[in-house]
Each structure stands twice: as structure tokens, then as C-alpha cells.
Enzyme design. Structure first.
Site, PDB file in Angstrom:
ATOM      1  N   CYS A 106     -31.819 -28.302 -45.646  1.00  0.00           N
ATOM      2  CA  CYS A 106     -31.276 -29.641 -45.382  1.00  0.00           C
ATOM      3  C   CYS A 106     -31.133 -30.382 -46.700  1.00  0.00           C
ATOM      4  O   CYS A 106     -32.037 -30.322 -47.536  1.00  0.00           O
ATOM      5  CB  CYS A 106     -32.232 -30.391 -44.441  1.00  0.00           C
ATOM      6  N   HIS A 148     -29.039 -28.952 -35.638  1.00  0.00           N
ATOM      7  CA  HIS A 148     -29.665 -29.542 -36.828  1.00  0.00           C
ATOM      8  C   HIS A 148     -29.029 -30.900 -37.159  1.00  0.00           C
ATOM      9  O   HIS A 148     -29.738 -31.899 -37.358  1.00  0.00           O
ATOM     10  CB  HIS A 148     -29.525 -28.565 -38.005  1.00  0.00           C
ATOM     11  N   GLU A 149     -27.689 -30.934 -37.194  1.00  0.00           N
ATOM     12  CA  GLU A 149     -27.001 -32.173 -37.586  1.00  0.00           C
ATOM     13  C   GLU A 149     -27.220 -33.273 -36.546  1.00  0.00           C
ATOM     14  O   GLU A 149     -27.437 -34.430 -36.913  1.00  0.00           O
ATOM     15  CB  GLU A 149     -25.501 -31.923 -37.786  1.00  0.00           C
ATOM     16  N   HIS A 152     -30.418 -35.266 -36.746  1.00  0.00           N
ATOM     17  CA  HIS A 152     -30.447 -36.364 -37.728  1.00  0.00           C
ATOM     18  C   HIS A 152     -30.140 -37.708 -37.063  1.00  0.00           C
ATOM     19  O   HIS A 152     -30.631 -38.746 -37.486  1.00  0.00           O
ATOM     20  CB  HIS A 152     -29.416 -36.121 -38.837  1.00  0.00           C
TER      21      HIS A 152
END
Ligand code: NI
Length: 189
Positions: A106, A148-149, A152
Site C-alpha cells: 500500500c 483493498h482500495e 480505504h
């Protein structure tokens, strides 16, 4: 155009909940996205979410290059390469309970990699800059990158998803001792 500063783990902006974009078609959103793409290209990353550049909005840009996917996967396949994609207000629906453990890195957690369990197969939906809705099925690394994105946007960094922190380390060292790491990885699966 501007290259934006990327927040690193520990900055409070990475822990906050990002807010939905009420109108995706505003010049303000277009400018944010243009700057996010320029920043992503400058650092050579695969994906960037707005909170990583200190903007608490539900916006993600990402792409899956050919070298990150299974050799037989074609563009358009669920596990295949994906073009640069701009997602406003994305959402994810897991299509299986099955998970797989694999490596992630990341831009907000520089120099480190960690093994994270993610859903193997998902459907995701988003709005583009013209206000149009889209959806795709994603598997493998493509599914992992989207999960994953989108994390955020909910203030979650990948180490918070890890169940075995012995699989978190400096990428340089993890590569040097990859044989030993694979054994820990197999035991963790
Ligand atoms: Ni990230």
C-alpha cells in the site's frame, strides 16, 4: 494538474469514514480524479483512494496491469488485466464465502508487504464521472485490489485485516527470505 501528498499509516485521515459523492459530475470531482491519476502515475502504484490524498470522499482510481495476473487471463476476464478505472461511490458484494491469503502492499504503508485474506470472487459496482453506473465481476488479484482500495474508504488499512502479523514485513527482507516466509504462509492458510 497536481501531484498530491500521500498520507501514511498513522495519519488520522486514513482512519476516517469517507463520505459519498452526491454529484459525480462536478468540476471539483473531475479535478480531484485528474490529480489522483497524476499522483498514481508519478508513484507507479496500482491503486489510490481519495482518503490517501487527504480527501474524505468515496473515490478510487486503479488499474490491473498484465504482469500482475495469471498468464492465461485475458482483458475482460474476471481475473484479467483491467484498464485505468475511475470509481465513484463503489460498493462490493462477495459472491463466495471462500477466501485466499496473498500479498498486498500500500502506498500509505511504504516499504512493507503483508499477507491478507480476501474474498476470491466479488461483484462490484460504481458510478463514473458522467454519472453512469457500472459493474464487474472480479476474481483473484483483481478482486483483492478492489477490496483493498474500497477498505480505504472505510478507514481500514490492510494490516488491520491481517490475522497473522508474522506475515507483515519489509518487502526487501520478505523477498530475501521468501523460502522461510512461504512455510509460515502455508501454515497460516
Ligand atoms: Ni492502499
Amino acid at each position: 494538474m497536481a501531484i498530491l501528498k500521500i498520507a501514511r499509516m498513522g495519519h488520522p485521515v486514513l482512519r476516517d469514514l469517507a463520505l459519498p459523492v452526491s454529484d459525480p459530475t462536478t468540476p471539483e470531482t473531475a479535478t480531484l480524479i485528474r490529480d489522483m491519476i497524476e499522483t498514481l502515475k508519478d508513484v507507479g502504484g496500482l491503486g489510490l483512494a481519495a482518503p490517501q490524498v487527504h480527501v474524505l470522499k468515496r473515490v478510487v482510481v486503479f488499474h490491473i496491469p498484465e504482469h500482475r495476473v495469471e498468464q492465461k487471463a485475458e482483458p475482460g476476464d474476471a481475473e484479467g488485466p483491467q484498464p485505468l478505472t475511475i470509481m465513484i461511490n463503489p460498493s462490493i458484494e462477495p459472491l463466495t464465502e471462500e477466501t485466499e491469503l496473498d500479498w498486498e502492499a500500500c502506498l500509505s504503508v511504504p516499504d512493507l508487504i503483508g499477507a491478507v485474506k480476501r474474498y476470491k470472487l466479488i461483484r462490484y459496482r460504481w458510478t463514473d464521472l458522467d454519472g453512469n453506473q457500472h459493474e464487474r465481476i472480479a476474481a483473484g488479484f483483481h478482486a483483492r485490489a478492489v477490496q483493498h482500495e474500497c477498505d480505504h474508504l472505510d478507514g481500514i488499512l490492510y494490516p488491520q485485516r491481517m490475522s497473522n502479523l508474522s506475515l507483515l514485513g519489509f518487502a526487501e527482507e520478505m523477498r530475501r527470505y521468501s523460502g522461510e516466509i512461504e512455510e509460515v504462509m502455508e501454515a497460516a492458510e
